[in-house]
Design a protein around this motif. Sequence first.
Motif, PDB file in Angstrom:
ATOM      1  N   ILE A   1      -2.636   8.795  -7.819  1.00  0.00           N
ATOM      2  CA  ILE A   1      -3.267   8.495  -6.531  1.00  0.00           C
ATOM      3  C   ILE A   1      -2.923   7.073  -6.100  1.00  0.00           C
ATOM      4  CG2 ILE A   1      -5.417   8.353  -5.221  1.00  0.00           C
ATOM      5  CD1 ILE A   1      -6.743  10.084  -7.319  1.00  0.00           C
ATOM      6  N   ILE A   2      -2.456   6.925  -4.869  1.00  0.00           N
ATOM      7  CA  ILE A   2      -2.266   5.603  -4.264  1.00  0.00           C
ATOM      8  C   ILE A   2      -3.606   5.160  -3.681  1.00  0.00           C
ATOM      9  CG2 ILE A   2      -1.156   4.343  -2.386  1.00  0.00           C
ATOM     10  CD1 ILE A   2       1.253   6.215  -2.730  1.00  0.00           C
ATOM     11  N   SER A   3      -4.048   3.975  -4.061  1.00  0.00           N
ATOM     12  CA  SER A   3      -5.368   3.504  -3.643  1.00  0.00           C
ATOM     13  C   SER A   3      -5.246   2.157  -2.930  1.00  0.00           C
ATOM     14  CB  SER A   3      -6.289   3.377  -4.865  1.00  0.00           C
ATOM     15  OG  SER A   3      -7.600   3.029  -4.473  1.00  0.00           O
ATOM     16  N   PRO A   4      -5.036   2.175  -1.607  1.00  0.00           N
ATOM     17  CA  PRO A   4      -4.915   0.918  -0.867  1.00  0.00           C
ATOM     18  C   PRO A   4      -6.225   0.140  -0.796  1.00  0.00           C
ATOM     19  CG  PRO A   4      -3.926   2.750   0.352  1.00  0.00           C
ATOM     20  CD  PRO A   4      -4.739   3.337  -0.768  1.00  0.00           C
TER      21      PRO A   4
ATOM     22  N   LEU B   1      -8.940  -8.407  -4.284  1.00  0.00           N
ATOM     23  CA  LEU B   1      -8.602  -9.768  -4.704  1.00  0.00           C
ATOM     24  C   LEU B   1      -7.091  -9.894  -4.903  1.00  0.00           C
ATOM     25  CD1 LEU B   1      -9.320 -12.621  -5.568  1.00  0.00           C
ATOM     26  CD2 LEU B   1      -9.917 -11.730  -7.846  1.00  0.00           C
ATOM     27  N   ALA B   2      -6.484  -8.895  -5.518  1.00  0.00           N
ATOM     28  CA  ALA B   2      -5.031  -8.897  -5.695  1.00  0.00           C
ATOM     29  C   ALA B   2      -4.319  -8.871  -4.348  1.00  0.00           C
ATOM     30  CB  ALA B   2      -4.615  -7.694  -6.539  1.00  0.00           C
ATOM     31  N   ASN B   3      -4.908  -8.173  -3.395  1.00  0.00           N
ATOM     32  CA  ASN B   3      -4.298  -8.097  -2.071  1.00  0.00           C
ATOM     33  C   ASN B   3      -4.344  -9.451  -1.364  1.00  0.00           C
ATOM     34  OD1 ASN B   3      -3.076  -5.848  -0.576  1.00  0.00           O
ATOM     35  ND2 ASN B   3      -4.476  -6.444   1.047  1.00  0.00           N
ATOM     36  N   ILE B   4      -5.468 -10.143  -1.510  1.00  0.00           N
ATOM     37  CA  ILE B   4      -5.596 -11.477  -0.921  1.00  0.00           C
ATOM     38  C   ILE B   4      -4.576 -12.428  -1.536  1.00  0.00           C
ATOM     39  CG2 ILE B   4      -7.125 -13.491  -0.767  1.00  0.00           C
ATOM     40  CD1 ILE B   4      -9.467 -11.457  -0.543  1.00  0.00           C
ATOM     41  N   LEU B   5      -4.396 -12.340  -2.856  1.00  0.00           N
ATOM     42  CA  LEU B   5      -3.405 -13.175  -3.530  1.00  0.00           C
ATOM     43  C   LEU B   5      -1.993 -12.862  -3.027  1.00  0.00           C
ATOM     44  CD1 LEU B   5      -4.944 -12.871  -7.081  1.00  0.00           C
ATOM     45  CD2 LEU B   5      -4.525 -15.049  -5.929  1.00  0.00           C
ATOM     46  N   ALA B   6      -1.691 -11.586  -2.847  1.00  0.00           N
ATOM     47  CA  ALA B   6      -0.364 -11.204  -2.357  1.00  0.00           C
ATOM     48  C   ALA B   6      -0.148 -11.666  -0.926  1.00  0.00           C
ATOM     49  CB  ALA B   6      -0.198  -9.684  -2.457  1.00  0.00           C
ATOM     50  N   ASP B   7      -1.208 -11.638  -0.115  1.00  0.00           N
ATOM     51  CA  ASP B   7      -1.086 -12.023   1.294  1.00  0.00           C
ATOM     52  C   ASP B   7      -0.984 -13.538   1.481  1.00  0.00           C
ATOM     53  OD1 ASP B   7      -1.073  -9.474   2.384  1.00  0.00           O
ATOM     54  OD2 ASP B   7      -3.248  -9.406   2.654  1.00  0.00           O
TER      55      ASP B   7
ATOM     56  N   GLU C   1      -2.831  -8.966   7.699  1.00  0.00           N
ATOM     57  CA  GLU C   1      -1.987  -9.848   6.887  1.00  0.00           C
ATOM     58  C   GLU C   1      -1.014  -9.045   6.020  1.00  0.00           C
ATOM     59  OE1 GLU C   1      -5.992 -12.092   7.213  1.00  0.00           O
ATOM     60  OE2 GLU C   1      -5.342 -10.046   6.772  1.00  0.00           O
ATOM     61  N   GLY C   2      -1.401  -7.829   5.699  1.00  0.00           N
ATOM     62  CA  GLY C   2      -0.575  -6.968   4.862  1.00  0.00           C
ATOM     63  C   GLY C   2      -1.445  -6.152   3.931  1.00  0.00           C
ATOM     64  N   GLY C   3      -1.104  -4.887   3.801  1.00  0.00           N
ATOM     65  CA  GLY C   3      -1.862  -4.009   2.919  1.00  0.00           C
ATOM     66  C   GLY C   3      -1.158  -3.856   1.584  1.00  0.00           C
TER      67      GLY C   3
ATOM     68  N   SER D   1       3.259   3.733   8.599  1.00  0.00           N
ATOM     69  CA  SER D   1       2.780   2.928   9.729  1.00  0.00           C
ATOM     70  C   SER D   1       1.984   1.707   9.288  1.00  0.00           C
ATOM     71  CB  SER D   1       1.913   3.789  10.654  1.00  0.00           C
ATOM     72  OG  SER D   1       0.695   4.150  10.010  1.00  0.00           O
ATOM     73  N   ILE D   2       1.753   1.563   7.988  1.00  0.00           N
ATOM     74  CA  ILE D   2       0.965   0.443   7.471  1.00  0.00           C
ATOM     75  C   ILE D   2       1.883  -0.720   7.115  1.00  0.00           C
ATOM     76  CG2 ILE D   2      -0.581  -0.295   5.601  1.00  0.00           C
ATOM     77  CD1 ILE D   2      -1.550   2.616   5.448  1.00  0.00           C
ATOM     78  N   ASN D   3       1.432  -1.916   7.420  1.00  0.00           N
ATOM     79  CA  ASN D   3       2.182  -3.127   7.070  1.00  0.00           C
ATOM     80  C   ASN D   3       1.916  -3.441   5.596  1.00  0.00           C
ATOM     81  OD1 ASN D   3       3.516  -5.645   7.069  1.00  0.00           O
ATOM     82  ND2 ASN D   3       1.647  -6.711   7.715  1.00  0.00           N
ATOM     83  N   TRP D   4       2.763  -2.885   4.717  1.00  0.00           N
ATOM     84  CA  TRP D   4       2.563  -3.059   3.286  1.00  0.00           C
ATOM     85  C   TRP D   4       3.101  -4.398   2.804  1.00  0.00           C
ATOM     86  CZ3 TRP D   4      -0.766   0.142   1.499  1.00  0.00           C
ATOM     87  CH2 TRP D   4      -0.809   1.484   1.922  1.00  0.00           C
TER      88      TRP D   4
END
Length: 348
Positions: free
Chosen positions: A133-136, A183-189, A255-257, A318-321
């Motif tokens: 499962i992909i979990s955004p 939190l990981a997403n914020i770090l990546a962004d 900012e990016g998903g 369509s998502i800004n990954w």
Amino acid sequence: MRKQTTKHAVITMATVLGLSMGMSLPVFAEGEEVENSLVIYTAEPDSNMEPLIAGFNEVYPDCEVEVIYGSAGDMTSRIIAESADPQCDVMFSGLNAGDGDAYKDYFEEYVSVHDEEMIEDCKSNNGYYNYVIISPAVLYVNNTLLEEAGVTVKNYQDLLQPELEGMVVSADPNSSSAAWNNLANILADFGYESEETWDYIDKLLGNGLVITSSSSTVFTSVTNGEYAVGLTYETGATTQLYDGAEDCEIIYPEEGGGYIVTAAAIVKDCKHPEAAKAWIDYTASAEGQTEWATTVGTIRPTNANATYESEFMQPFDSINWVTRDNDYLTSHKNEILEKWNELYNKHN
């Protein structure tokens, strides 16, 4: 926390998953025999598991599937405690790449026959995790409360608006994979080692970010109108919409998903290894994932050949990954959480 329950499910109606409507069964099904029992520990809700079991039983009608439900932490702890005499065969979902090699000694090396069909960063990275499962990471918002506050939310920066003080909720990244996902997403962004990242987190906590011990509390409290925004994961938020949540919406941060992919793995020295392999292969197949995603309507599959539609999830393309550096996140997880805890304690 979900109360742990035991559920037996042997469902053989092809119409449950639409297999009677012309979809071919996975090629590995023909001629294979497996044990007549399979025990699964999972962090997935029963509403997600039942149709998946139905599809599996179309292929293996004589295999009785027993499911034990609980949080990811509880299930992995139970597997470790039972390692001398395993009581389950498969851990399904709740595992992810951020675990690193923490559980390597408790699972068998086995990679699905469908691994090459996976989206590139959903292929097994360690030889025993099979990603299903992909979990955004998403922002789940209550539009009624946002309108009352006179604000809109499209990204992480919007959460710093003073009108949202005390109205944003998250689980604890020390114990919740959903909170760690954000939190990981914020770090990546914002940058893995940038001052901007920790300045942002400092300001977010300073704006009264509410921390709860349960990831499910995040999206249910937004649905119930207790908080305006929840930092959560797509499947949890989508399930709320699927169940009829009113005036709520999923926001993919501008900012990016980014996402984590949750995995299934076979328990080392389990009692039903052939049934466990069959389960892994079925749940990784395009056929199995297509029917599962279509029936449930709240999950995003990992097999690139799976097709699905959902009125609540934004199309993948369509998502800004933003691409995550999972190696960095895994190797630096302890120090990241230490920094988070330092800032959290500063404001609490």
